[in-house]
Design a protein around this motif. Sequence first.
Motif, PDB file in Angstrom:
ATOM      1  N   SER A 128      13.112   1.089  58.439  1.00  0.00           N
ATOM      2  CA  SER A 128      13.115  -0.104  57.599  1.00  0.00           C
ATOM      3  C   SER A 128      12.235   0.044  56.364  1.00  0.00           C
ATOM      4  CB  SER A 128      12.671  -1.297  58.429  1.00  0.00           C
ATOM      5  OG  SER A 128      12.918  -2.484  57.743  1.00  0.00           O
ATOM      6  N   PHE A 129      12.186  -0.998  55.605  1.00  0.00           N
ATOM      7  CA  PHE A 129      11.299  -1.065  54.432  1.00  0.00           C
ATOM      8  C   PHE A 129       9.985  -1.682  54.864  1.00  0.00           C
ATOM      9  CE2 PHE A 129      15.685  -1.451  53.037  1.00  0.00           C
ATOM     10  CZ  PHE A 129      15.767  -0.368  52.170  1.00  0.00           C
ATOM     11  N   ARG A 130       8.905  -1.274  54.191  1.00  0.00           N
ATOM     12  CA  ARG A 130       7.594  -1.854  54.490  1.00  0.00           C
ATOM     13  C   ARG A 130       7.028  -2.414  53.190  1.00  0.00           C
ATOM     14  NH1 ARG A 130       5.102  -2.735  58.413  1.00  0.00           N
ATOM     15  NH2 ARG A 130       3.180  -1.668  57.886  1.00  0.00           N
ATOM     16  N   SER A 131       6.042  -3.281  53.301  1.00  0.00           N
ATOM     17  CA  SER A 131       5.403  -3.867  52.118  1.00  0.00           C
ATOM     18  C   SER A 131       6.436  -4.528  51.209  1.00  0.00           C
ATOM     19  CB  SER A 131       4.667  -2.784  51.326  1.00  0.00           C
ATOM     20  OG  SER A 131       3.323  -2.807  51.666  1.00  0.00           O
TER      21      SER A 131
ATOM     22  N   PRO B 284      25.788 -12.614  62.516  1.00  0.00           N
ATOM     23  CA  PRO B 284      24.750 -12.095  63.415  1.00  0.00           C
ATOM     24  C   PRO B 284      23.984 -10.882  62.875  1.00  0.00           C
ATOM     25  CG  PRO B 284      26.856 -12.324  64.579  1.00  0.00           C
ATOM     26  CD  PRO B 284      27.106 -12.665  63.150  1.00  0.00           C
ATOM     27  N   LEU B 285      24.673  -9.813  62.523  1.00  0.00           N
ATOM     28  CA  LEU B 285      23.953  -8.586  62.169  1.00  0.00           C
ATOM     29  C   LEU B 285      23.157  -8.753  60.883  1.00  0.00           C
ATOM     30  CD1 LEU B 285      26.149  -5.486  63.052  1.00  0.00           C
ATOM     31  CD2 LEU B 285      24.186  -6.454  64.251  1.00  0.00           C
ATOM     32  N   ARG B 286      23.792  -9.357  59.903  1.00  0.00           N
ATOM     33  CA  ARG B 286      23.102  -9.521  58.625  1.00  0.00           C
ATOM     34  C   ARG B 286      21.886 -10.443  58.778  1.00  0.00           C
ATOM     35  NH1 ARG B 286      24.235  -7.873  53.585  1.00  0.00           N
ATOM     36  NH2 ARG B 286      23.102  -9.030  51.988  1.00  0.00           N
ATOM     37  N   SER B 287      22.038 -11.455  59.613  1.00  0.00           N
ATOM     38  CA  SER B 287      20.900 -12.364  59.789  1.00  0.00           C
ATOM     39  C   SER B 287      19.784 -11.692  60.594  1.00  0.00           C
ATOM     40  CB  SER B 287      21.342 -13.678  60.435  1.00  0.00           C
ATOM     41  OG  SER B 287      21.660 -13.512  61.795  1.00  0.00           O
ATOM     42  N   MET B 288      20.169 -10.804  61.516  1.00  0.00           N
ATOM     43  CA  MET B 288      19.140 -10.032  62.230  1.00  0.00           C
ATOM     44  C   MET B 288      18.389  -9.131  61.253  1.00  0.00           C
ATOM     45  SD  MET B 288      21.249  -8.921  65.657  1.00  0.00           S
ATOM     46  CE  MET B 288      20.150  -7.591  66.096  1.00  0.00           C
ATOM     47  N   ALA B 289      19.151  -8.525  60.346  1.00  0.00           N
ATOM     48  CA  ALA B 289      18.530  -7.644  59.349  1.00  0.00           C
ATOM     49  C   ALA B 289      17.563  -8.443  58.479  1.00  0.00           C
ATOM     50  CB  ALA B 289      19.612  -6.996  58.485  1.00  0.00           C
ATOM     51  N   ARG B 290      18.020  -9.613  58.052  1.00  0.00           N
ATOM     52  CA  ARG B 290      17.165 -10.444  57.198  1.00  0.00           C
ATOM     53  C   ARG B 290      15.903 -10.870  57.951  1.00  0.00           C
ATOM     54  NH1 ARG B 290      17.952 -13.024  52.618  1.00  0.00           N
ATOM     55  NH2 ARG B 290      20.223 -12.793  52.652  1.00  0.00           N
ATOM     56  N   ALA B 291      16.086 -11.288  59.195  1.00  0.00           N
ATOM     57  CA  ALA B 291      14.929 -11.736  59.991  1.00  0.00           C
ATOM     58  C   ALA B 291      13.908 -10.603  60.126  1.00  0.00           C
ATOM     59  CB  ALA B 291      15.395 -12.205  61.369  1.00  0.00           C
ATOM     60  N   SER B 292      14.402  -9.383  60.299  1.00  0.00           N
ATOM     61  CA  SER B 292      13.466  -8.261  60.498  1.00  0.00           C
ATOM     62  C   SER B 292      12.696  -7.950  59.216  1.00  0.00           C
ATOM     63  CB  SER B 292      14.215  -7.021  60.995  1.00  0.00           C
ATOM     64  OG  SER B 292      14.889  -6.386  59.930  1.00  0.00           O
ATOM     65  N   LEU B 293      13.284  -8.270  58.065  1.00  0.00           N
ATOM     66  CA  LEU B 293      12.597  -8.009  56.792  1.00  0.00           C
ATOM     67  C   LEU B 293      11.673  -9.144  56.374  1.00  0.00           C
ATOM     68  CD1 LEU B 293      15.547  -6.474  54.758  1.00  0.00           C
ATOM     69  CD2 LEU B 293      13.447  -5.293  55.416  1.00  0.00           C
ATOM     70  N   GLU B 294      11.995 -10.353  56.838  1.00  0.00           N
ATOM     71  CA  GLU B 294      11.187 -11.513  56.436  1.00  0.00           C
ATOM     72  C   GLU B 294       9.862 -11.585  57.183  1.00  0.00           C
ATOM     73  OE1 GLU B 294      13.570 -15.023  56.890  1.00  0.00           O
ATOM     74  OE2 GLU B 294      14.537 -14.759  54.932  1.00  0.00           O
ATOM     75  N   LEU B 295       9.759 -10.809  58.256  1.00  0.00           N
ATOM     76  CA  LEU B 295       8.548 -10.870  59.080  1.00  0.00           C
ATOM     77  C   LEU B 295       7.291 -10.580  58.278  1.00  0.00           C
ATOM     78  CD1 LEU B 295       9.116  -9.051  62.458  1.00  0.00           C
ATOM     79  CD2 LEU B 295       8.704 -11.472  62.031  1.00  0.00           C
ATOM     80  N   PHE B 296       6.232 -11.271  58.616  1.00  0.00           N
ATOM     81  CA  PHE B 296       4.929 -11.106  57.957  1.00  0.00           C
ATOM     82  C   PHE B 296       4.522  -9.640  57.893  1.00  0.00           C
ATOM     83  CE2 PHE B 296       0.314 -10.899  57.982  1.00  0.00           C
ATOM     84  CZ  PHE B 296      -0.088 -11.905  57.130  1.00  0.00           C
TER      85      PHE B 296
ATOM     86  N   ALA C 142       6.045  -6.977  57.765  1.00  0.00           N
ATOM     87  CA  ALA C 142       6.814  -6.091  56.889  1.00  0.00           C
ATOM     88  C   ALA C 142       6.571  -6.385  55.411  1.00  0.00           C
ATOM     89  CB  ALA C 142       8.305  -6.241  57.205  1.00  0.00           C
ATOM     90  N   ARG C 143       5.738  -7.397  55.112  1.00  0.00           N
ATOM     91  CA  ARG C 143       5.627  -7.881  53.740  1.00  0.00           C
ATOM     92  C   ARG C 143       4.429  -7.310  52.988  1.00  0.00           C
ATOM     93  NH1 ARG C 143       8.730 -12.417  53.554  1.00  0.00           N
ATOM     94  NH2 ARG C 143       8.789 -12.015  51.317  1.00  0.00           N
ATOM     95  N   SER C 144       4.483  -7.456  51.672  1.00  0.00           N
ATOM     96  CA  SER C 144       3.367  -7.014  50.830  1.00  0.00           C
ATOM     97  C   SER C 144       2.275  -8.094  50.826  1.00  0.00           C
ATOM     98  CB  SER C 144       3.853  -6.750  49.407  1.00  0.00           C
ATOM     99  OG  SER C 144       4.329  -7.942  48.841  1.00  0.00           O
ATOM    100  N   ASP C 145       1.126  -7.764  50.236  1.00  0.00           N
ATOM    101  CA  ASP C 145      -0.029  -8.666  50.328  1.00  0.00           C
ATOM    102  C   ASP C 145       0.183 -10.023  49.649  1.00  0.00           C
ATOM    103  OD1 ASP C 145      -1.545  -7.147  52.007  1.00  0.00           O
ATOM    104  OD2 ASP C 145      -3.345  -7.197  50.738  1.00  0.00           O
ATOM    105  N   GLY C 146       1.001 -10.071  48.593  1.00  0.00           N
ATOM    106  CA  GLY C 146       1.245 -11.352  47.904  1.00  0.00           C
ATOM    107  C   GLY C 146       1.865 -12.377  48.849  1.00  0.00           C
TER     108      GLY C 146
END
Lengths: 282, 411
Positions: free
Chosen positions: B152-155, B313-325, B327-331
């Motif tokens: 996945s992507f990080r930050s 389902p799949l796209r929303s799972m993907a979105r949920a996994s990226l929206e998680l705290f 996985a996010r950048s400091d901003g």
Amino acid sequence: MSAAGSAKGGANTLFGGIDSGSWNTKAVIIGGDCRWLGSAVVRTGADLEGAAGAAFELALRAAGLGREALDAVWATGFGRRSIPFAHGTRTELDCHARGVRHHVQGATTIIDIGGQDAKVIRLDAEGRRISHRMNRKCAAGTGSFLDEMALRLDTSTDRLPELAAKFSEEVELGSFCTVFSGTELLGAIRGGKRPADLARAAYKSVVRRVLEMDVFDGQVAGTGGVVAHHPMVLDLFAQHLGARLIVPPHPQELGAFGAALAARESILNQGLEPAPEAADLP
Amino acid sequence: MHAPRNERLELRSTARMKELLAEYFGRLGSAAKDRSAPVAWCSSVGPAEMLRALGFEVFFPENHGAMLGAFRMANECMSKAHARGYSQEICSYLTSDVGAYLAGKTPLTAYGMDSAPRADVLVFNTNQCREVQDWFEFYGREWKVPVVGVTSFRSVGEVTEPLVTAITRQMEDLVPTLEGIAGKRLDPARLSEVVGLSRQCSDLWKACLGTAAHRPSPLTFFDSTIHMAPAVLLRGTPDAISYYELLLAELQERIAGGVAAVPGELHRLYWEGMPMWGKLREHASMFAQMHTCVVASTYCNSWIFEALDPADPLRSMARASLELFIARSDGPKQRYIERMVEQFHVDGVLFHDCRTCPHNSNTRYGMPGRLREESGIPSVTVEGDHTDLRCYSAEQSRTSIEGFVEQLADR
Ligand code: SF4
């Protein structure tokens, strides 16, 4: 000792503070007008309660008072909860802040360097605490680091100031950790460096570790045993900060003084509740 | 002379949760033993819904790591992994779990299992960290089973459509492999149903956590770390939903009756970072004795997946996994913490700088200073670890926390 809570007039009251530190236990007796009446410093050792009792008795003797004369005694320091005769406790963060606030007006950053840890405490313009940092678990930046370095230099910590004063060359100890610094120091000795220069290098290391803990702008005060007994530390801070640290009277006993001030406040202002006792973690 | 000892109140629902966990581990244990169902290991915020829809029994090894920590078994186990070259500086969930495997130990004996269940496949998502992949690959080599996942992507700053698309594609790519192992096709209707159940679980869990906004709070962080188990282990099942309905009712009952989780609540904190599993009980009573309720946390919020959508389902799972705290950048992280401080009426933030999980340690890039300067939010940093108790100084931390509570009291 008269019961806490039976407030007498401020001028006639007497208070005690005990700072049970990991290395030394300090006791201070003050009057209701905050006047310093007596103090004592003893080695803590393994018997926290015994050391607190001994320091307290010595401080009382210095003040020419008996226990029963005191209105309240509060304790601080890492052994604060092991002192059964204390009426309340506050952390050393609180007591150092109180002690400094008594002597220094305005926004202040406090550097407290004790035996086992170093702390940086920030006070706002009203003297309220706004943040603190404590050093990481290693002894680097504390009195224990100086003990270790003194040992390697074949001297004692109390003779380190005298030795360092004879320095002629600037030497750096670069390691983060006390063990690495020890081996680095041995290497320097083998490389022909002079003990006096290495003693100064040890002080420089302590100062550098502390300066890494926070940003120091505005007025800075120094407290704790290292500040009290190692004048080169003050010179080095002055060099880095561009101004000398404000050192209140009796910097080593300042935590105990702060505890005595807390005791005083608990009786005279009736406002300060004993800090709730935290769980005894194994 | 000291204040009387105060303890936090236990929740009644705990009894039902224990039954559910016993049933869950019972199913897992028999699946691994009788081969009655395929077993998948899944990273905690990995594609569990897909695995459930394919009929896998799903095991979450981070939960095993947490149990090893909570049962104080971690330190004796992790040394076995250190000896194999897994550093003391990497995730202590990984080292304690791998060490437990090497030592033949597990706290799952409490559920009648003599080891963690052997996997038919291990499925990771690196949205949280790389460690989950390294961890799973150890077992992939041991058991000669496939290790698959999402890189996945990080930050992540803004969660954009191209990012979501990239993760969705990776999830789609997992399907044939997982179908092969499960021996059945992924039924879109079943996947949609599981995602719907997962979303309901998430909404109810969020509602439970949200009750802590009430003053006094009916719930502490230390309760939530225990009661999050169904959201972690059973999301996508009706059991998790009925459990959170029960818990929510109990919490609402507490609010109606004015019952405080921490009697005499005076101060409210937000916990940023991992729990220290081996110290939960001590921490819970320490804070209770200081009349301080840790009302909310990033950690327990991490099992709220608001993007999940049964219609996609799949796209929303993907979105949920990226929206998680995590996985996010400091901003976005800072704005999130500011929102939580406001929503939960928090007086200050406790940052746990977790030695072996940099991903859940948000103190290392100046965040506490920015929160203080930009938003006036006071905080304290405590050094420790989620599982490795050697990284924690009880004495120093207690002084720091007590000092912080004194600071808040004196404001
Ligand atoms: S996020 Fe942290 S605690 Fe969780 S598995 Fe990764 S490294 Fe370990």
